[in-house]
Design a protein around this motif. Structure first.
Motif, short mmCIF file in Angstrom:
data_model
loop_
_atom_site.label_atom_id
_atom_site.label_comp_id
_atom_site.label_asym_id
_atom_site.label_seq_id
_atom_site.Cartn_x
_atom_site.Cartn_y
_atom_site.Cartn_z
N ILE A 1 -0.23 -5.23 -9.08
CA ILE A 1 -1.34 -4.35 -8.72
C ILE A 1 -1.65 -3.41 -9.88
CG2 ILE A 1 -2.13 -2.54 -7.14
CD1 ILE A 1 -0.13 -3.79 -5.07
N THR A 2 -2.87 -3.48 -10.38
CA THR A 2 -3.37 -2.55 -11.39
C THR A 2 -4.62 -1.88 -10.86
OG1 THR A 2 -2.46 -3.72 -13.31
CG2 THR A 2 -4.40 -2.35 -13.69
N LEU A 3 -4.61 -0.55 -10.86
CA LEU A 3 -5.76 0.22 -10.38
C LEU A 3 -6.44 1.00 -11.51
CD1 LEU A 3 -4.15 1.54 -7.08
CD2 LEU A 3 -6.01 -0.12 -7.26
N LYS A 4 -5.74 1.20 -12.60
CA LYS A 4 -6.30 2.00 -13.69
C LYS A 4 -7.59 1.37 -14.22
CE LYS A 4 -5.03 4.30 -18.00
NZ LYS A 4 -3.91 4.55 -18.96
N ILE B 1 -2.15 7.68 -8.67
CA ILE B 1 -2.48 6.37 -8.10
C ILE B 1 -3.53 5.68 -8.96
CG2 ILE B 1 -3.51 5.19 -6.11
CD1 ILE B 1 -2.26 7.35 -4.33
N GLU B 2 -4.51 6.42 -9.41
CA GLU B 2 -5.54 5.85 -10.29
C GLU B 2 -4.94 5.24 -11.54
OE1 GLU B 2 -8.55 4.80 -12.82
OE2 GLU B 2 -8.65 5.05 -10.63
N ASN B 3 -3.82 5.77 -12.01
CA ASN B 3 -3.19 5.29 -13.24
C ASN B 3 -2.17 4.18 -13.00
OD1 ASN B 3 -4.52 6.85 -15.25
ND2 ASN B 3 -3.37 8.66 -14.60
N THR B 4 -2.13 3.63 -11.80
CA THR B 4 -1.21 2.54 -11.48
C THR B 4 -1.51 1.32 -12.36
OG1 THR B 4 -0.98 3.26 -9.18
CG2 THR B 4 -0.42 0.96 -9.69
N GLU B 5 -0.47 0.81 -13.01
CA GLU B 5 -0.62 -0.40 -13.84
C GLU B 5 0.56 -1.33 -13.61
OE1 GLU B 5 -2.61 -0.13 -17.93
OE2 GLU B 5 -1.49 1.75 -17.80
N ASN B 6 0.24 -2.59 -13.33
CA ASN B 6 1.25 -3.65 -13.23
C ASN B 6 2.39 -3.30 -12.28
OD1 ASN B 6 -0.11 -5.29 -15.16
ND2 ASN B 6 0.78 -4.03 -16.79
N ALA C 1 0.83 -1.21 0.00
CA ALA C 1 0.00 0.00 0.00
C ALA C 1 0.87 1.25 0.00
CB ALA C 1 -0.93 -0.01 1.20
N MET C 2 1.94 1.22 0.78
CA MET C 2 2.84 2.37 0.79
C MET C 2 3.58 2.48 -0.54
SD MET C 2 3.84 5.03 2.36
CE MET C 2 3.17 4.77 4.01
N LYS C 3 3.96 1.36 -1.12
CA LYS C 3 4.67 1.38 -2.40
C LYS C 3 3.80 1.99 -3.50
CE LYS C 3 7.40 -1.55 -5.51
NZ LYS C 3 7.93 -2.90 -5.77
N VAL C 4 2.51 1.66 -3.50
CA VAL C 4 1.59 2.26 -4.48
C VAL C 4 1.56 3.78 -4.31
CG1 VAL C 4 -0.86 2.54 -5.04
CG2 VAL C 4 0.11 0.25 -4.83
N THR C 5 1.51 4.23 -3.06
CA THR C 5 1.48 5.66 -2.77
C THR C 5 2.78 6.33 -3.21
OG1 THR C 5 0.06 5.22 -0.86
CG2 THR C 5 1.15 7.36 -0.93
#
Length: 418
Positions: A382-385, A369-374, A346-350
């Motif tokens: 983790i993909t959030l896009k 963060i919304e555009n996080t892919e692979n 979670a911290m890495k995504v941030t």
């Protein structure tokens, strides 16, 4: 897991509760419409979620402030301790690599005390102190309160282990790195039906925990879809210690398995009492089982227990090995629960969001963060896009070894159409 957990001194098993949901868990932003979904709860567009209108915070000075809300005291402390350690490890690595344009991250930590209202206060304190984004929590009840405060202020939140499916409906600033209850219920139903050959299941649900209620419902729906039958459903309440009336009713229905959707605190005694009454299992549950304490409380009967989890220290993946090496070097031990890995992720995504943000402010961080892919996390990619804050994540089914006092990997499930 996705309530209370094992004492920190008992740390040694990995992973967990999740996930988990605890306390009052209704997302507070009733103006945000629910996301359109495919695959049983994994949204495919962000159009349904409302974007905060507040400006949020902007980085000033030589550091970038990020906040962490964790259960550092109270029933959830073991999860909170692992979450904090995972987040601190990620920040340490990020700063050692240069931060963002030479600016280092200043990690500010507040204790939710394992309570939703305290989590809300903690989040508000971090936001008022200038946090561009927040990480936390594990329990969905606490996360819902954090999310609402963050939505009102325009600050992103990356939840660690909050598995309640609708938690991201609060707003387009809410994300998570864990799977949802709409996935782990079907995973356990599939394992019960296909791997264990169970056809007649009884369910016990903690009616004080929305996590338990939702998980029981998702398990039942998919188990029946597969062709199984739920022969009885019994209810109990958190902190209850005797379950003879519920178990007597279940025994009369002669199930070939028992699904226990609550937390380890009650599940351990339920399994012990069920076994003593001749209900020998198999026993199945969700990530709320993630604690060595369940082994202690259930006794020898837990050898016939299986539950869904996010990660396992014994996984033979390079990302896991690297993570554990770094964890051991810093903390001289292994993560006791899955929240170590999920807190790190979670911290890495941030932090990756900070690197990719157009500007160092909350609004740009939400977009990044919304555009996080692979993103290659310890718990999986983790993909959030385009996912409405809900990454499609794999799940693990683990057993429990009462002699070795550890979890035993059984089967991995990639995200599937439910």
């Amino acid at each position: 897991m996705k309530k209370s957990l094992v004492l920190a001194a008992l740390a040694g098993v990995l992973v967990g509760l999740v996930g988990c949901n605890g306390g009052s868990e209704t997302p507070a932003n009733t103006n945000a419409s629910g996301p359109s979904t495919d695959n049983g709860g994994s949204p495919t567009s962000t159009s349904a979620r409302s974007m905060p209108t507040a400006a949020g915070n902007t980085a000033t000075g030589d550091t970038i402030k990020i906040g962490l809300v964790a259960s550092l005291s109270g029933d959830l402390r073991p999860w909170g301790a692992d979450c904090e350690n995972g987040a601190k490890l990620a920040v340490e690595e990020f700063n050692a690599a240069g931060g963002v344009n030479g600016k280092k991250v200043d990690l500010m930590v507040q204790d939710s005390q394992s309570a939703p209202e305290k989590g809300k206060t903690a989040a508000e304190k971090l936001i008022s102190d200038g946090a561009l984004g927040l990480v936390g929590e594990v329990a969905s009840g606490i996360t819902a309160q954090i999310g609402q405060s963050a939505y009102e202020k325009g600050v992103p939140v990356v939840a660690v282990g909050a598995t309640r499916t609708d938690i991201t409906d609060i707003g387009a600033n809410i994300f998570r790195v864990c799977y949802t209850d709409d996935f782990q219920g079907p995973v356990m139903a599939k394992f019960a039906y296909e791997e264990l050959g169970l056809r007649n299941i009884a369910i016990m649900t903690d009616i004080k925990q929305p996590y338990s209620v939702g998980l029981s419902a998702s398990f039942k729906s998919y188990f029946e879809k597969l062709g199984g039958k739920v022969v009885d459903e019994q209810k109990y309440e958190s902190q209850q210690t005797q379950f003879s009336s519920q178990l007597t009713a279940i025994k009369d229905k002669t199930p070939d398995g028992l699904f226990l959707s609550g937390y380890f605190n009650e599940v351990g005694p339920i399994i012990r009492q069920a076994n003593e009454m001749g209900i020998k299992g198999p026993y199945l549950g969700g990530d709320g089982w993630d604690s060595r304490e369940i082994i202690t409380n259930a006794g020898e009967a837990i050898k016939n227990g299986y539950f869904c989890n996010h990660y396992n220290n014994d996984e033979d993946r390079p990302a896991v090995k690297d993570f554990l090496a770094a964890w051991q070097a810093k903390y001289k031990s292994l993560p006791a629960t899955t929240m170590g890995a999920l807190g790190y992720d979670a911290m890495k995504v941030t932090l990756e969001g900070l690197k990719n943000a157009k500007e160092l402010n909350s609004k740009s961080l939400i977009e990044a963060i919304e555009n996080t892919e692979n993103l290659h996390g310890v718990s999986g990619d983790i993909t959030l896009k385009g996912r409405n804050g809900n990454p499609p994540k794999r799940a693990l089914v683990v057993g429990l070894d009462p002699v070795a006092m550890k979890q035993v990997f059984k089967k991995a499930y990639e995200y599937f159409d439910k």
